[in-house]
Design an enzyme around this catalytic site. Sequence first.
Site, PDB file in Angstrom:
ATOM      1  N   HIS A  25     -23.017 -26.775  15.830  1.00 27.29           N
ATOM      2  CA  HIS A  25     -22.281 -25.613  16.331  1.00 27.29           C
ATOM      3  C   HIS A  25     -20.821 -25.651  15.901  1.00 27.29           C
ATOM      4  O   HIS A  25     -20.300 -26.681  15.510  1.00 27.29           O
ATOM      5  CB  HIS A  25     -22.377 -25.508  17.857  1.00 27.29           C
ATOM      6  CG  HIS A  25     -21.719 -26.627  18.593  1.00 27.29           C
ATOM      7  ND1 HIS A  25     -22.396 -27.738  19.026  1.00 27.29           N
ATOM      8  CD2 HIS A  25     -20.436 -26.801  18.997  1.00 27.29           C
ATOM      9  CE1 HIS A  25     -21.577 -28.548  19.658  1.00 27.29           C
ATOM     10  NE2 HIS A  25     -20.376 -28.001  19.649  1.00 27.29           N
ATOM     11  N   GLU A  92     -20.321 -22.067  19.968  1.00 30.33           N
ATOM     12  CA  GLU A  92     -19.910 -22.528  21.295  1.00 30.33           C
ATOM     13  C   GLU A  92     -18.619 -21.816  21.662  1.00 30.33           C
ATOM     14  O   GLU A  92     -17.642 -21.866  20.912  1.00 30.33           O
ATOM     15  CB  GLU A  92     -19.665 -24.038  21.305  1.00 30.33           C
ATOM     16  CG  GLU A  92     -19.097 -24.543  22.613  1.00 30.33           C
ATOM     17  CD  GLU A  92     -18.617 -25.983  22.539  1.00 30.33           C
ATOM     18  OE1 GLU A  92     -17.638 -26.297  23.241  1.00 30.33           O
ATOM     19  OE2 GLU A  92     -19.201 -26.777  21.776  1.00 30.33           O
ATOM     20  N   ASN A  96     -11.363 -22.390  29.090  1.00 26.65           N
ATOM     21  CA  ASN A  96     -10.534 -23.214  29.964  1.00 26.65           C
ATOM     22  C   ASN A  96     -10.163 -22.343  31.151  1.00 26.65           C
ATOM     23  O   ASN A  96      -9.514 -21.301  31.003  1.00 26.65           O
ATOM     24  CB  ASN A  96      -9.297 -23.715  29.205  1.00 26.65           C
ATOM     25  CG  ASN A  96      -9.684 -24.681  28.109  1.00 26.65           C
ATOM     26  OD1 ASN A  96     -10.222 -25.746  28.370  1.00 26.65           O
ATOM     27  ND2 ASN A  96      -9.447 -24.292  26.871  1.00 26.65           N
ATOM     28  N   HIS A 119     -12.376 -18.649   9.778  1.00 29.03           N
ATOM     29  CA  HIS A 119     -13.318 -17.667  10.314  1.00 29.03           C
ATOM     30  C   HIS A 119     -14.694 -18.283  10.493  1.00 29.03           C
ATOM     31  O   HIS A 119     -14.969 -19.363   9.994  1.00 29.03           O
ATOM     32  CB  HIS A 119     -13.423 -16.455   9.381  1.00 29.03           C
ATOM     33  CG  HIS A 119     -13.964 -16.789   8.028  1.00 29.03           C
ATOM     34  ND1 HIS A 119     -13.153 -17.127   6.971  1.00 29.03           N
ATOM     35  CD2 HIS A 119     -15.235 -16.851   7.552  1.00 29.03           C
ATOM     36  CE1 HIS A 119     -13.895 -17.380   5.904  1.00 29.03           C
ATOM     37  NE2 HIS A 119     -15.175 -17.224   6.231  1.00 29.03           N
ATOM     38  N   GLU A 165     -16.371 -13.113   9.265  1.00 30.45           N
ATOM     39  CA  GLU A 165     -16.818 -12.599   7.973  1.00 30.45           C
ATOM     40  C   GLU A 165     -18.250 -12.125   8.142  1.00 30.45           C
ATOM     41  O   GLU A 165     -19.042 -12.747   8.853  1.00 30.45           O
ATOM     42  CB  GLU A 165     -16.762 -13.708   6.925  1.00 30.45           C
ATOM     43  CG  GLU A 165     -17.214 -13.285   5.549  1.00 30.45           C
ATOM     44  CD  GLU A 165     -17.117 -14.403   4.518  1.00 30.45           C
ATOM     45  OE1 GLU A 165     -17.390 -14.126   3.338  1.00 30.45           O
ATOM     46  OE2 GLU A 165     -16.776 -15.551   4.888  1.00 30.45           O
TER      47      GLU A 165
END
Length: 180
Positions: A25, A92, A96, A119, A165
């Site tokens: 990830h 992911e 916070n 990106h 993108e």
Amino acid sequence: MSFQGEQHPGVQAPASETRGFRLNHTMLRVKDPQTALEFYSRVFGMQVLRKLDFEEMGFSLYFLARLEEGDAVPEDAAQRSVWTFSQKGLLELTHNWGTEDQADFAYHDGNAEPQGFGHICFSVPDLDAAQAWFDANDVEFIKRADQGKMPDVIFVKDADGYWIEVVEAERMANKGDGMA
């Protein structure tokens, strides 16, 4: 003989100890998880595979994927965690706690100075249809498919300003090969 990867200065043959390693990830920090989840689920069709809360450290992790027909995602939370961490190409989103309540809070998008992270990228089956979908959903464009020096590549922004993108694989066949 199977493809062994392009060879460039600095490239080394994979060590046997790395067999089975895969990129699982990429993580982006988000100010407001509700806004970010709404964007990625509505615009890119992603689903949350697993949410993990870390109360003692004050943050939550949301693991997203664009599931495909036949993906056998376990119902049991513990088994779904194992399944999630064995996949390729997940996103992911890290929240916070409390950032959503700070009016002037924003994360660095990686493209403003000083540049760093650039990106993430989605491949789509039809770039023109995707561009129309983004227009219909009021997605902010950085670059449309017919703009700039790299045609057939779209860049949009997510809810936190990160660049995405968007490409159609067939249109990428000769990019960067000096053949347009």
